[in-house]
Design a protein around this motif. Structure first.
Motif, mmCIF file in Angstrom:
data_model
loop_
_atom_site.group_PDB
_atom_site.id
_atom_site.type_symbol
_atom_site.label_atom_id
_atom_site.label_comp_id
_atom_site.label_asym_id
_atom_site.label_seq_id
_atom_site.Cartn_x
_atom_site.Cartn_y
_atom_site.Cartn_z
ATOM 1 N N LEU A 594 31.426 -16.708 2.497
ATOM 2 C CA LEU A 594 31.746 -16.000 3.893
ATOM 3 C C LEU A 594 31.271 -16.979 4.824
ATOM 4 N N THR A 595 32.213 -17.585 5.486
ATOM 5 C CA THR A 595 32.343 -18.868 6.327
ATOM 6 C C THR A 595 31.935 -18.628 7.782
ATOM 7 N N GLU A 596 32.087 -17.228 8.255
ATOM 8 C CA GLU A 596 31.509 -16.911 9.555
ATOM 9 C C GLU A 596 30.945 -15.561 9.481
ATOM 10 N N PHE A 597 29.617 -15.425 10.066
ATOM 11 C CA PHE A 597 29.262 -13.994 10.079
ATOM 12 C C PHE A 597 28.013 -14.085 11.085
ATOM 13 N N ALA A 598 27.942 -12.763 11.752
ATOM 14 C CA ALA A 598 26.833 -12.442 12.901
ATOM 15 C C ALA A 598 27.141 -11.060 13.342
ATOM 16 N N LEU A 599 26.214 -10.888 14.150
ATOM 17 C CA LEU A 599 26.304 -9.536 15.151
ATOM 18 C C LEU A 599 26.863 -9.845 16.605
ATOM 19 N N ILE A 600 28.373 -9.191 16.583
ATOM 20 C CA ILE A 600 28.896 -9.349 17.729
ATOM 21 C C ILE A 600 29.778 -8.048 18.053
ATOM 22 N N ASP A 601 29.649 -7.403 19.162
ATOM 23 C CA ASP A 601 30.303 -6.283 19.104
ATOM 24 C C ASP A 601 31.653 -6.507 20.318
ATOM 25 N N PHE A 602 32.834 -6.242 19.569
ATOM 26 C CA PHE A 602 34.082 -6.617 20.342
ATOM 27 C C PHE A 602 34.559 -5.396 20.933
ATOM 28 N N SER A 603 34.100 -4.231 20.792
ATOM 29 C CA SER A 603 34.810 -3.083 21.011
ATOM 30 C C SER A 603 34.924 -2.707 22.572
ATOM 31 N N GLN A 604 34.194 -3.286 23.308
ATOM 32 C CA GLN A 604 34.215 -3.264 25.064
ATOM 33 C C GLN A 604 33.803 -4.682 25.258
ATOM 34 N N GLY A 605 34.775 -5.703 25.357
ATOM 35 C CA GLY A 605 34.413 -7.043 25.814
ATOM 36 C C GLY A 605 33.593 -7.736 24.815
ATOM 37 N N THR A 606 32.761 -8.515 24.984
ATOM 38 C CA THR A 606 31.669 -9.084 23.977
ATOM 39 C C THR A 606 30.344 -8.832 24.273
ATOM 40 N N ARG A 607 29.794 -8.083 23.451
ATOM 41 C CA ARG A 607 28.280 -7.809 23.516
ATOM 42 C C ARG A 607 27.476 -8.166 22.550
ATOM 43 N N TYR A 608 26.265 -8.947 22.609
ATOM 44 C CA TYR A 608 25.444 -9.566 21.730
ATOM 45 C C TYR A 608 24.167 -8.779 21.497
ATOM 46 N N PRO A 609 23.646 -8.518 20.373
ATOM 47 C CA PRO A 609 22.425 -8.154 20.070
ATOM 48 C C PRO A 609 21.289 -9.038 20.812
ATOM 49 N N THR A 610 20.038 -8.525 21.073
ATOM 50 C CA THR A 610 18.908 -9.482 21.433
ATOM 51 C C THR A 610 18.540 -10.482 19.879
ATOM 52 N N GLY A 627 21.834 -11.437 -3.935
ATOM 53 C CA GLY A 627 21.731 -10.841 -4.874
ATOM 54 C C GLY A 627 23.257 -10.360 -5.296
ATOM 55 N N LEU A 628 24.144 -10.767 -4.549
ATOM 56 C CA LEU A 628 25.596 -10.761 -4.990
ATOM 57 C C LEU A 628 26.182 -11.984 -5.534
ATOM 58 N N PRO A 629 26.317 -11.994 -6.967
ATOM 59 C CA PRO A 629 26.616 -13.358 -7.648
ATOM 60 C C PRO A 629 27.921 -13.826 -7.234
ATOM 61 N N TYR A 630 28.893 -13.034 -6.873
ATOM 62 C CA TYR A 630 30.099 -13.686 -6.590
ATOM 63 C C TYR A 630 30.171 -14.157 -5.244
ATOM 64 N N VAL A 631 29.269 -14.103 -4.551
ATOM 65 C CA VAL A 631 29.109 -14.877 -2.886
ATOM 66 C C VAL A 631 28.578 -16.118 -3.290
ATOM 67 N N ARG A 632 29.171 -17.163 -3.325
ATOM 68 C CA ARG A 632 28.904 -18.504 -3.763
ATOM 69 C C ARG A 632 28.379 -19.297 -2.716
ATOM 70 N N ARG A 633 28.737 -18.986 -1.539
ATOM 71 C CA ARG A 633 28.300 -19.567 -0.099
ATOM 72 C C ARG A 633 28.282 -18.657 1.145
ATOM 73 N N TYR A 634 27.648 -19.074 1.972
ATOM 74 C CA TYR A 634 27.827 -18.365 3.355
ATOM 75 C C TYR A 634 27.436 -19.383 4.475
ATOM 76 N N ALA A 635 28.077 -19.047 5.648
ATOM 77 C CA ALA A 635 27.881 -20.019 6.746
ATOM 78 C C ALA A 635 27.720 -19.174 8.049
ATOM 79 N N TRP A 636 26.609 -19.196 8.649
ATOM 80 C CA TRP A 636 26.248 -18.576 9.901
ATOM 81 C C TRP A 636 26.926 -19.239 11.225
ATOM 82 N N PHE A 637 27.540 -18.192 11.976
ATOM 83 C CA PHE A 637 28.067 -18.564 13.193
ATOM 84 C C PHE A 637 26.941 -18.715 14.484
#
Length: 668
Positions: A594-610, A627-637
């Protein structure tokens, strides 16, 4: 049979190390590391705990040097300690099997570049017959792996049969019987590898393996070999197997990664105890042939030998510690050179795609790739005021030195306190684009790896020991220079960035497939193009790419994905991410990054949580991913930015740690 039994440090070096010579200890551990790494790595099939077992083994070796009676027996003694550490690790894993079910399940989904079969093929560039042998080792029974690691090194000339026997604790005759059984099983596995790779494929074999998840196992080895023995089509492909001893003769050891060299010394230095001479003259140091402390009540000769050495032990402990400090600097510099050799700023060619926003800095460009950064939509300026970062309180310890106080004040100014836990993990990564202080921020983040949406990482040092993973961003990035950089960077390569987005690499499936063989030619473990969305959808961009790759016989080793959630409720967002990853795995049955992930709402422009909401999601999501053995790596955005950048980063204003940054530092 091989007669050159590897690199022997010699009795002179061993004796000097036992006597506490700093440079001798440094040289001895440096020479021992490759052999220990190869024994442990192949025995554990390159599992997640290889580095830990290697570190613990060498720590026990250094601690036990003063108890080594005969310097000429050093290699046999060291190999025996290594095997005991492997057995202790396996025993502990078996005992914890029920409690650690996710870890046990993860063994079925190995990181495609962490197992020693892949590492051997990738690093040594083996010919077809040797490659077949390396791949066949994946099909052996688990209880054969310890013997495999020693026998492989015997066949390559690194160990003598006497050393193998001593390490196993078996007679020469018993060892020969076990080795013969191993060879027979390996030859069966070689036939399995051969018939599965054959083109055109056997129709009956294709029907037999239709429900197979492509994970090697003893059960499927038996099924496929049984089919091969009775199949006229497959039987002709298994004749004339070249003897393994001829294929392995002279193969070199796999070189330990630079990060492991640093980690070994980091583990040894603080753990070396001062000499602890007991009243009866027996010291708590390892005895010859033992990785543990010398027991009390040994016979008179043992006590006499201990007393003879007692006078030099205090000096030995001090000089070994000094040797560790010296070698830490020397080997640390060697490891950093692995990264610094490619640190440079190069200009993008005319026509290369560019992305404006937080991901760019004036004058910072990358070779034949976009300015390091994410989708343009993710880099729009925030439309609302971000909450102020919580400030960590500096320690106020009475009597502290001025320099310590300054350091604590500096951490507090960045939102960081002495109580902040930092968990380093190879699974945990981060996307990095140019911003002031990025190398320092990377070192403080706890990330085990990072990428820059490019095959280069200009201006970023190997701060904190994080590994760089290159990416070939898009069609215009497929250049001779970029591919050479990718090949030199390490075992992994990420494919095209969001080819399903017009603002990103914007590639058709056919265009990506036509260029894919050039990425394959790097020899790297290769991740799929990372689509922005719809990775689980039948007929979607990724689905069409994977189908086309299968039809053309192309290799895709793992799936790379991006995910952004517009629902800022923690439980709901985590559940949505879990469902998406599960659906993608169910479709392709390949490891996932999972090489990019975060919370961003793109439904109406760009909205971020606190920041608080983002941090809560990051904490819960990373626990779920563990806990997901098949997810070998992740990278935060992503790692960091200035105040105008996206509201998801771990650092802001160059060095200020955000709430999500503190959550990331504590993530598994």
């Amino acid at each position: 049979m091989p007669t050159d039994h590897g690199s022997d440090p010699g009795t002179g070096l061993v004796s000097a190390a036992c006597a506490g010579d700093p440079r001798a200890v440094e040289g001895l551990v440096t020479q021992s590391l490759p052999l220990v790494y190869n024994i442990v790595g192949r025995a554990l099939d390159g599992g997640q705990d290889v580095d830990d077992v290697v570190q613990e083994t060498l720590l026990r070796v250094v601690r036990g040097l003063d108890g080594l009676e005969n310097p000429s027996s050093y290699r046999s003694w060291m190999v025996a300690i290594t095997v005991r550490q492997i057995r202790d690790w396996i025993r502990g894993r078996v005992q914890d099997r029920e409690a650690r079910e996710p870890v046990e399940l993860a063994a079925r989904f190995p990181d495609p570049a962490s197992d020693f079969a892949s590492l051997t093929v990738l690093r040594l560039q083996l010919d077809s017959d040797r490659r077949e042998v390396a791949e066949a080792t994946r099909w052996l029974d688990e209880d054969q792996r310890e013997l495999l690691s020693l026998w492989w090194l015997e066949e390559t000339g690194e160990l003598a049969r006497a050393e193998v026997c001593e390490a196993l604790g078996l007679s020469g005759r018993h060892t020969a019987v076990r080795v013969q059984r191993l060879k027979e099983q390996l030859d069966v596995a070689r036939t399995v590898v051969r018939v599965l790779a054959a083109r055109p494929a056997c129709p009956e074999l294709s029907g037999l393996t239709e429900g197979w998840d492509a994970v090697p196992s003893p059960l499927w080895r038996k099924r496929i070999s049984r089919h091969t023995r009775g199949c006229a089509h497959c039987g002709t492909r298994t004749d004339r197997l070249v003897p393994v001893s001829r294929l392995l003769l002279g193969l070199p050891l796999l070189v330990p990664p630079p990060g492991l060299r640093q980690a070994v010394w980091a583990a040894i230095a603080p753990a070396l105890p001062a000499a602890d001479t007991r009243p009866d003259g027996v010291t708590e140091t390892g005895a010859p042939g033992s990785a543990g402390p010398r027991p009390r009540g040994t016979h008179a000769a043992g006590r006499t030998a201990s007393r003879r050495r007692a006078s030099r032990r205090a000096g030995h402990a001090r000089t070994v510690t000094a040797a560790v400090a010296t070698a830490t600097v020397v080997l640390g510099a060697f490891a950093l050179a692995h990264y610094r050799d490619t640190d440079r700023t190069v200009s993008s060619p005319a026509g290369a795609p560019t992305v404006s926003g937080a991901g760019t800095t004036a004058g910072a460009t990358a070779s034949a790739s976009p300015s390091p950064g994410p989708s343009a939509k993710k880099k729009e300026k925030k439309g609302k005021e971000k909450e102020k970062d919580e400030k960590g309180e500096g320690e106020k310890k009475s009597g502290a030195s001025a320099s310590a106080g300054t350091a604590r004040a500096s951490r507090a100014a960045g939102g960081e306190t002495a109580a902040d836990p930092v968990i380093s993990s190879r699974r945990k990564g981060v996307g990095v684009w140019s911003f002031p202080g990025m190398s320092d921020a990377l070192g403080r983040s706890g990330a085990g790896w990072y990428y820059t949406w490019s095959t280069a990482h200009p201006g970023i040092t190997a701060s904190g020991g994080a590994d760089f993973v290159p990416m070939v961003w898009g069609a215009k990035s497929v250049t001779t220079q970029a591919l050479a950089e990718a090949k030199a960077a390490g075992p992994y390569l990420l494919g095209f960035n969001e080819p399903d987005m017009s603002a990103q690499s914007n590639m058709t499936v056919d265009q990506a497939l036509d260029l894919w063989p050039k990425l394959q030619a790097t020899g790297a473990t290769l991740g799929s193009p990372a689509v922005a969305y719809g990775g689980d959808r039948a007929g979607g961009w990724l689905d069409r790419f994977m189908s086309g790759a299968k039809q053309r016989g192309y290799r895709v080793d793992f799936i790379a994905l991006h995910w952004y959630g517009g629902d800022f409720r923690t439980a709901a967002a985590v559940d949505q991410l879990r469902s998406y990853l599960s659906a993608v795995y169910a479709r392709y049955h390949k490891p996932i990054w999972l090489t990019e992930f975060a919370l961003i709402d793109f439904s109406q422009g760009t909205r971020y949580p606190t920041d608080t909401e983002q941090a809560a999601f990051l904490t819960s999501a990373t626990k779920m991913l563990a806990g997901l053995p098949y997810v070998r790596r992740y990278a935060w955005f992503g790692l960091g930015t200035d105040d105008a950048g996206p509201g998801t980063t771990l650092f802001r204003s160059g060095s200020t740690l955000t709430a999500e940054g503190r959550a990331f530092r504590s993530a598994p």
